[in-house]
Design a protein around this motif. Structure first.
Motif, short mmCIF file in Angstrom:
data_model
loop_
_atom_site.label_atom_id
_atom_site.label_comp_id
_atom_site.label_asym_id
_atom_site.label_seq_id
_atom_site.Cartn_x
_atom_site.Cartn_y
_atom_site.Cartn_z
N GLU A 523 0.82 -1.20 0.00
CA GLU A 523 0.00 0.00 0.00
C GLU A 523 0.86 1.26 0.00
O GLU A 523 1.95 1.29 0.57
CB GLU A 523 -0.90 0.04 1.24
N LEU A 568 -3.77 -1.17 9.15
CA LEU A 568 -4.40 -1.69 7.94
C LEU A 568 -4.65 -3.19 8.02
O LEU A 568 -5.12 -3.79 7.08
CB LEU A 568 -3.48 -1.43 6.75
N LEU A 570 -2.30 -5.35 8.03
CA LEU A 570 -1.28 -6.03 7.22
C LEU A 570 -0.24 -6.64 8.15
O LEU A 570 -0.08 -6.19 9.29
CB LEU A 570 -0.58 -5.03 6.30
N VAL A 629 -6.10 5.47 -6.43
CA VAL A 629 -6.28 6.35 -5.28
C VAL A 629 -5.18 6.10 -4.26
O VAL A 629 -4.92 4.95 -3.90
CB VAL A 629 -7.64 6.10 -4.61
N VAL A 630 -4.53 7.16 -3.84
CA VAL A 630 -3.58 7.06 -2.72
C VAL A 630 -4.15 7.90 -1.58
O VAL A 630 -4.49 9.06 -1.77
CB VAL A 630 -2.19 7.58 -3.14
N LEU A 631 -4.30 7.28 -0.42
CA LEU A 631 -4.90 8.00 0.70
C LEU A 631 -3.88 8.94 1.34
O LEU A 631 -2.69 8.63 1.41
CB LEU A 631 -5.41 7.01 1.75
#
Lengths: 658, 159
Positions: A523, A568, A570, A629-631
């Protein structure tokens, strides 16, 4: 009015109400000088009358009966004052203020939804004032309705404009028409009405020397002009206005004609287009850099020169659009005299408000979000900062306290100061209060920063209870949160007996910003560079486990570590070292741990609008050129979450909600 | 979208499938359709949200209708479609297994939902239409996008 046209029309209605009410507020303050005096400021009275008259008319058209009724009552009372049937009393002035405030509320409720406030009691209060004056009306003709003076020799016209799709296509709308009329002369009255066939027409009464050519040109653009008989002065709504004192005439109707009202959404669209350009440019640069080795040096230089020129032009374009979004900070300030006046009256204090730097410009988005925090600080200054007149005299000060509200820009930063010459913050009282509500208090004498941290701690708020009960207060913690959410800073300067100053520092614009791009597993995230104080490297093995939190030594203190991977869901990194973005200051600082730093970029901030995906801790989204999309992380919110519940930042929030 | 052509307006629907069932939404509520490429996950979003995508420059949440209706999520394939809908000023993407047909359904062909219809999607159904031996469930966009209810469902699932 057809179903489709109505929402648009409502928007126009609200915009027009805003203009009238803004003006009304200033006029009321100007009128206050006439309280109890025989000679009333006629010009102010006349203009006020016209604004209420217009408000009544347009409210009737959108069938907002409460507003129509209130405006009608207020107009009635002003008519009595104009006729000289009554002297403006302090009660009357209060009724005008309260009535206006209620009118604002009613319109706000129509706009945003909710329960309408009861208008009857204020309505009746004004009704009583009107009735009390009535008997005198017949006998007293001392102050007969004024005969128009300044425009006595100028012809008056009734101009009617009926908006139509064909005209809009040519850029002719009611705003532009208003501008043209104002340029030709003086608009004495402007009232929209619904015509027989259900469409909307706008009637203007214009005092202007018009020639045939002008009238013909206007007719071609859908404006009809019809000469009025000279005795229209008997209609109160068309009485002209004398020049008033400087303060009041500044933003009169003629000044307005140079401005175009633009829907913020249209500017957002433009900004989005520019954002797309910035992204395309970045994409092009990427592609070109891959080709560099294969391009002859001379050609490469030419390409580079063009690329640099495009960069520069893009930046100019971007800045130009950002400037359009800027509005004078005076928009926040304008309401403050009202607030101070009300609160001073309530608390029995004498307060003078000084406004400085009202023309300082700031992004519209920020203005809306800064309104409540500034309001709160001003209110605090009156109720907590300024002493009573007696106390002040005893302390050797002037009986009247002063609050200075000042805005200024320095580079990309807007600074708003709220300063009072009151008693200053009492550190002992703050510490006592903090202990009483169970906050941790640092040892020794707290400095201003430590005092501010206590004042802003959730659960503090010494006397905010009453504010909250009356439904208008936000605690200092909310002020600080609002400032942080806008990537701003709040500071405190205070001296016992001398005064207190709160300083708000905010970025002028938000839409495009520099960011660090970070990777966590697969991510990608963007972190606004302005909020990152430092990037440090730590070995995973060196992290200290404290209950469920990880810490790392940092500048002689322990820095809590927030692992984005855990946030997240992860797996933690298998790398031996982590990068930490240090955000926040002092005890509020945290380290946000990421696997890899992919670089530094100028990013275009896109809003995340839908409630389904609006998450505390994410401030927006951006596109780095591949359409994904990158947050964008909101470090201030993340730090706050860590602070408030260290073991459950963001990941656990969902469980808590459910 | 042009397939809607003359049938656009009242009675025009777009058909799509989720877990073998055919659903319909009024085509007036559909902005456009897209193939799905890359969805960015959003931490802490409701369970039926896959994440966000850019659609014509705007950030649009992706509602996984399989998840919303209580089915297992499925891997994306070439038929997977994102239907971007507009409702009450919101722009939301609905992830479906496939979507390609426009049909005209006369209002009197839609019956109120049967009480016996107890699937997870039952609560989002406005009516049932039967066309050429096919049963089509007509959805209520408003109910699908209702967030408050989404949280209650999540709560119930957890207990």
């Amino acid at each position: 009015v057809t179903q489709d046209a109505f929402p648009d029309f409502l928007d126009d209605y609200f915009a027009e109400c805003d203009e009238h009410l803004t003006r009304v507020r200033r006029l009321l303050l100007a009128l206050e000088a006439s309280v109890g005096r025989l000679e009333i400021n006629r010009a102010v009275l006349d203009e006020l009358f016209r604004h209420f008259h217009s408000l009544k008319g347009i409210s009737g058209m959108v069938e907002l009966r409460q507003a129509e009724d209130l405006a009608h009552r207020l107009e009635d009372y002003l008519r009595v004052l104009r006729a000289g049937d009554a002297i403006l009393s302090a009660d009357g002035m209060d009724a005008l203020f309260d009535g206006t405030q209620l009118l604002e509320q009613v319109i706000a409720v129509r706009r945003t939804g909710g329960t309408f406030p009861a208008v009857e009691s204020v309505g009746e209060r004004i009704g009583r004032l009107v009735n009390a004056a009535a008997p005198a009306a017949a006998s007293d003709s001392r102050l007969a309705p004024a005969v128009p003076r300044s425009f006595a020799n100028v012809a008056r016209w009734r101009c009617t404009f009926t908006p139509a799709a064909a005209l809009v296509a040519r850029g002719i709308r009611v705003d532009t028409v208003r501008g043209r009329l104002a340029a030709a002369g003086e608009i004495l009255d402007a009232v929209p009405r619904v015509t027989g066939d259900g469409s909307i027409a706008f009637d203007f009464v214009l005092a202007a020397p018009l020639d045939e050519a002008t009238i013909a040109a206007w007719r071609a653009d859908g404006i009809t002009a019809e000469r009025l008989a000279d005795d229209v002065a008997s209609t109160p709504a068309v009485q002209p206005v004398d020049p008033v004192d400087d303060d009041v005439t500044l933003s009169g109707t003629t000044a307005l004609s140079h401005f175009v009202r633009v829907d913020l959404a249209r500017l957002d669209d433009l900004m989005r287009n520019v954002g797309d350009l910035v992204i395309s440019r970045a994409r092009l640069a990427d592609t070109l850099s891959r080709l560099e080795a294969r391009i002859p040096a001379a050609d490469w230089r030419a390409i580079q020169e063009n690329a640099v020129a495009i960069d520069r032009q893009l930046r100019t374009l971007r800045e130009g659009i950002m400037r359009v979004r800027l509005v004078p900070v005076g928009e926040i300030f304008r309401r403050m005299p009202f607030v101070v006046r009300d609160l001073a009256r309530e608390t029995g204090k004498r307060v003078r408000l000084e406004l400085q730097g009202q023309s300082t410009e700031i992004d519209k988005f920020l203005i809306e979000r800064m309104m409540d925090p500034v309001l709160h600080l001003v209110r605090n200054a009156v109720s907590h900062g300024i002493e009573t007149a007696d106390e002040r005299v005893a302390a050797g000060k002037r009986p009247e306290g002063t609050i200075v509200l000042c805005a200024a820009t320095a580079g990309d930063i807007v600074r708003i100061d709220i300063a009072d010459d009151g008693r200053g913050v009492d550190p002992e009282a703050v510490i006592a209060r903090a202990r009483a509500v169970g906050l941790a208090v640092p040892a020794g004498t707290p400095d201003a920063a430590a005092l501010l941290a206590l004042l802003c701690a959730p659960g503090f708020s010494t006397r905010d209870e009453s504010d909250r009960a009356s439904g208008r207060g936000v605690g200092m913690s909310v002020v600080q949160a609002a400032v942080e959410e806008l990537s701003g800073r709040l500071r405190l300067e205070t001296e016992r007996g001398t005064g207190t100053r709160f300083v708000l520092e905010l970025p002028v614009t938000l839409a495009i910003t520099d960011a660090l791009i970070a990777k966590v597993g697969s991510e990608t995230f963007a972190v606004p560079q302005g909020s990152v104080r430092e990037v440090i490297d730590v070995a995973v093995a060196d992290l200290i486990q404290v209950e469920r939190n990880e810490m790392t030594p940092y500048r002689g203190a322990a820095l809590p570590v927030l692992r984005l991977s855990r946030l997240l869901g992860l797996p933690d990194t298998s790398r031996p070292r982590l990068h930490l973005f240090v955000v926040g200051t002092g005890p509020a600082a945290i380290g946000i741990a990421v696997d890899r730093i992919a670089g530094q970029r100028e990013i275009v901030v896109r809003a995340i609008a839908d409630a389904l995906v609006r998450v505390d801790g994410i401030s927006g989204a951006t596109d780095l050129g591949d359409g994904h999309v990158v947050l964008i992380l909101d470090p201030a919110a993340l730090a706050r979450q860590m602070r408030e519940r260290p073991d459950r930042a963001m990941t656990a929030a969902q469980g808590a909600n459910a | 979208m042009t397939a809607a052509g003359s049938t656009e307006g009242i009675g025009s629907y777009i058909l799509f499938t989720v877990a073998g069932t055919t659903y319909a939404l009024p085509s007036g509520e559909v902005r456009h359709m897209e193939m799905i490429e890359n969805i960015t996950r959003v931490p802490n979003a409701p369970a039926f949200i896959d994440g966000v995508v850019f659609s014509r420059g705007q950030v649009v949440p992706v509602v996984n209708l399989r998840a919303r209706f209580g089915f297992e999520r499925a891997a994306f394939d070439l038929r997977t479609r994102l239907i971007v809908v507009q409702s009450a000023g919101r722009l939301v993407g609905l992830l479906t297994d496939a979507a390609r047909e426009f049909v005209s359904i006369p209002p009197d062909a839609i019956q109120p939902p049967n009480d016996a219809l107890t699937g997870m999607s039952g609560r989002y159904i406005e009516g049932i239409a039967s066309i050429k031996d096919r049963l089509i469930l007509v959805l209520s966009l408003e109910r699908i996008l209702n967030f408050d209810e989404a949280l209650t469902v999540g709560l119930a699932d957890r207990v």
